[in-house]
Design a protein around this motif. Sequence first.
Motif, PDB file in Angstrom:
ATOM      1  N   GLY A 158      -3.505   7.816   6.938  1.00  0.00           N
ATOM      2  CA  GLY A 158      -4.671   6.562   7.133  1.00  0.00           C
ATOM      3  C   GLY A 158      -3.933   5.577   8.000  1.00  0.00           C
ATOM      4  O   GLY A 158      -2.734   5.641   8.295  1.00  0.00           O
ATOM      5  N   LEU A 159      -4.644   4.539   8.287  1.00  0.00           N
ATOM      6  CA  LEU A 159      -4.329   3.314   8.808  1.00  0.00           C
ATOM      7  C   LEU A 159      -3.973   2.166   7.957  1.00  0.00           C
ATOM      8  O   LEU A 159      -4.713   2.165   6.998  1.00  0.00           O
ATOM      9  CB  LEU A 159      -5.362   3.126  10.079  1.00  0.00           C
ATOM     10  N   PRO A 160      -3.044   1.455   7.839  1.00  0.00           N
ATOM     11  CA  PRO A 160      -2.558   0.388   7.024  1.00  0.00           C
ATOM     12  C   PRO A 160      -3.740  -0.644   7.186  1.00  0.00           C
ATOM     13  O   PRO A 160      -4.223  -1.116   8.068  1.00  0.00           O
ATOM     14  CB  PRO A 160      -1.318  -0.075   7.452  1.00  0.00           C
ATOM     15  N   ASP A 161      -3.858  -1.198   5.929  1.00  0.00           N
ATOM     16  CA  ASP A 161      -4.907  -2.514   5.860  1.00  0.00           C
ATOM     17  C   ASP A 161      -4.388  -3.543   4.929  1.00  0.00           C
ATOM     18  O   ASP A 161      -3.325  -3.405   4.786  1.00  0.00           O
ATOM     19  CB  ASP A 161      -6.409  -1.942   5.304  1.00  0.00           C
ATOM     20  N   ASP A 162      -5.013  -4.577   4.642  1.00  0.00           N
ATOM     21  CA  ASP A 162      -4.193  -5.803   3.870  1.00  0.00           C
ATOM     22  C   ASP A 162      -3.814  -5.349   2.455  1.00  0.00           C
ATOM     23  O   ASP A 162      -3.178  -5.713   1.903  1.00  0.00           O
ATOM     24  CB  ASP A 162      -5.296  -6.734   3.618  1.00  0.00           C
ATOM     25  N   GLY A 163      -4.440  -4.286   1.815  1.00  0.00           N
ATOM     26  CA  GLY A 163      -4.128  -3.609   0.558  1.00  0.00           C
ATOM     27  C   GLY A 163      -2.585  -3.092   0.785  1.00  0.00           C
ATOM     28  O   GLY A 163      -2.088  -2.930  -0.535  1.00  0.00           O
ATOM     29  N   SER A 164      -2.144  -2.833   1.671  1.00  0.00           N
ATOM     30  CA  SER A 164      -0.803  -2.293   2.038  1.00  0.00           C
ATOM     31  C   SER A 164       0.172  -3.321   2.248  1.00  0.00           C
ATOM     32  O   SER A 164       1.443  -3.109   2.157  1.00  0.00           O
ATOM     33  CB  SER A 164      -0.598  -1.112   2.840  1.00  0.00           C
ATOM     34  N   LYS A 165      -0.260  -4.623   2.168  1.00  0.00           N
ATOM     35  CA  LYS A 165       0.862  -5.646   2.525  1.00  0.00           C
ATOM     36  C   LYS A 165       1.672  -6.078   1.208  1.00  0.00           C
ATOM     37  O   LYS A 165       1.191  -5.692   0.095  1.00  0.00           O
ATOM     38  CB  LYS A 165       0.061  -7.165   2.981  1.00  0.00           C
ATOM     39  N   SER A 166       2.636  -6.967   1.208  1.00  0.00           N
ATOM     40  CA  SER A 166       3.177  -7.424   0.488  1.00  0.00           C
ATOM     41  C   SER A 166       2.440  -8.086  -0.539  1.00  0.00           C
ATOM     42  O   SER A 166       1.492  -8.948  -0.086  1.00  0.00           O
ATOM     43  CB  SER A 166       4.573  -8.184   0.905  1.00  0.00           C
ATOM     44  N   ALA A 167       2.759  -8.040  -1.810  1.00  0.00           N
ATOM     45  CA  ALA A 167       2.118  -8.524  -2.774  1.00  0.00           C
ATOM     46  C   ALA A 167       2.272 -10.244  -2.802  1.00  0.00           C
ATOM     47  O   ALA A 167       1.073 -10.977  -3.247  1.00  0.00           O
ATOM     48  CB  ALA A 167       2.546  -8.161  -4.428  1.00  0.00           C
ATOM     49  N   SER A 168       3.390 -10.837  -2.055  1.00  0.00           N
ATOM     50  CA  SER A 168       3.365 -12.263  -1.970  1.00  0.00           C
ATOM     51  C   SER A 168       2.641 -12.717  -0.719  1.00  0.00           C
ATOM     52  O   SER A 168       2.563 -13.943  -0.652  1.00  0.00           O
ATOM     53  CB  SER A 168       4.768 -12.268  -1.907  1.00  0.00           C
ATOM     54  N   SER A 169       2.228 -12.039   0.051  1.00  0.00           N
ATOM     55  CA  SER A 169       1.592 -12.164   1.490  1.00  0.00           C
ATOM     56  C   SER A 169       0.062 -12.909   1.197  1.00  0.00           C
ATOM     57  O   SER A 169      -0.562 -12.467   0.120  1.00  0.00           O
ATOM     58  CB  SER A 169       1.581 -11.230   2.268  1.00  0.00           C
TER      59      SER A 169
END
Length: 363
Positions: A12-23
């Motif tokens: 899949g392609l990354p979205d904001d759900g794969s960002k660090s929890a602190s971002s």
Amino acid sequence: MIALPATRLELGLPDDGSKSASSTQRKAYDMLSQSFGPGFNGPLTVTVDNEDPAVARTGAAELGTSLKDLGDVAAVTPAVFNKAGDTALITVVPKSAPGSDATKELVGDIRSLADRTGADSGARALVTGTTALNIDVSDKFSKAIVPYLALVVGLAVLVLILVFRSVLVPLKAALGFLLSVLASLGAIVAVFQWGWLKDLIGLEQTGPLMSLMPILMVGIVFGLAMDYQVFLVTRMREAYVHGADARTAVADGFRHSATVVTVAALIMITVFAGFVGSDDAMIKALGFGLAVAVAFDAFVVRMTIVPAALALLGNRAWSLPGWLDRILPHVDIEGEKLARAEPVPPLPEQPGRRPAHGYSGRG
């Protein structure tokens, strides 16, 4: 065993759900998911158009009604038409997250429904949006992996046949490369999809892998694997051509080239392992996969399986069918023709010829 998890590979392609929890991106993503549902972060855009505005309105009305009956649909907005009235936009909000399998199935269901609506009303209906685009791109990359592997491995086998004048050695090299790729993909799936040892490398969230990652890994690992193959086997073949028996040639080539392969592999493993400390999950996964691939290929495939296989095959490893030997051009990699060539006699000195260098004798 390490390659078995690769059968469960999800792309899949990354979205904001794969960002660090602190971002801030991840915080906003989680806030929208909790407030409006996971699908609010990945709405689907459906277009309906026809040259006749009446046909376009009829098709949009029929499709809008049918979309509400789909199981994974949370909301469907009313159709919005342009000034000409021949094109309409309908927004569909899924119940599931953008990267989930349920959303992928929903996109397929909407497209099937759009085809049926177009056949009934005459209006053309299409699905677009970032979520649909990511799904399509991931599918394209998934379908390209096998042809890409076949092309890369096929060309490598042809080149190695020319270099080593053998069929079994190139085939063994190609199989070893495929084993290294599968092992690295299996390790990535186990850690980044299943969550094994994820705390050890600082991984906060598991999920599908970036769709481009297998393509990148195949290209990089292939180049390194062929380097290690050439370092080891070239010296073995040189000893064999110069009269050593098959087992002695393998031992001699390994003794002279193992140090080079070990040092080169350790350098690349260290470089790729440095990417594991990145905050970006995709970079972390790529670095981890490449480090595993290099370690497995250098120390398991090239320095364990390859010498053992060549020793077991004996003289058969260096044989080439006569008909194939006559067809293929001879590539003199080691420079044997130059070594066997007779020295060129010096040109005779001509009377009155001025020396090419040095003092001529004149002031």
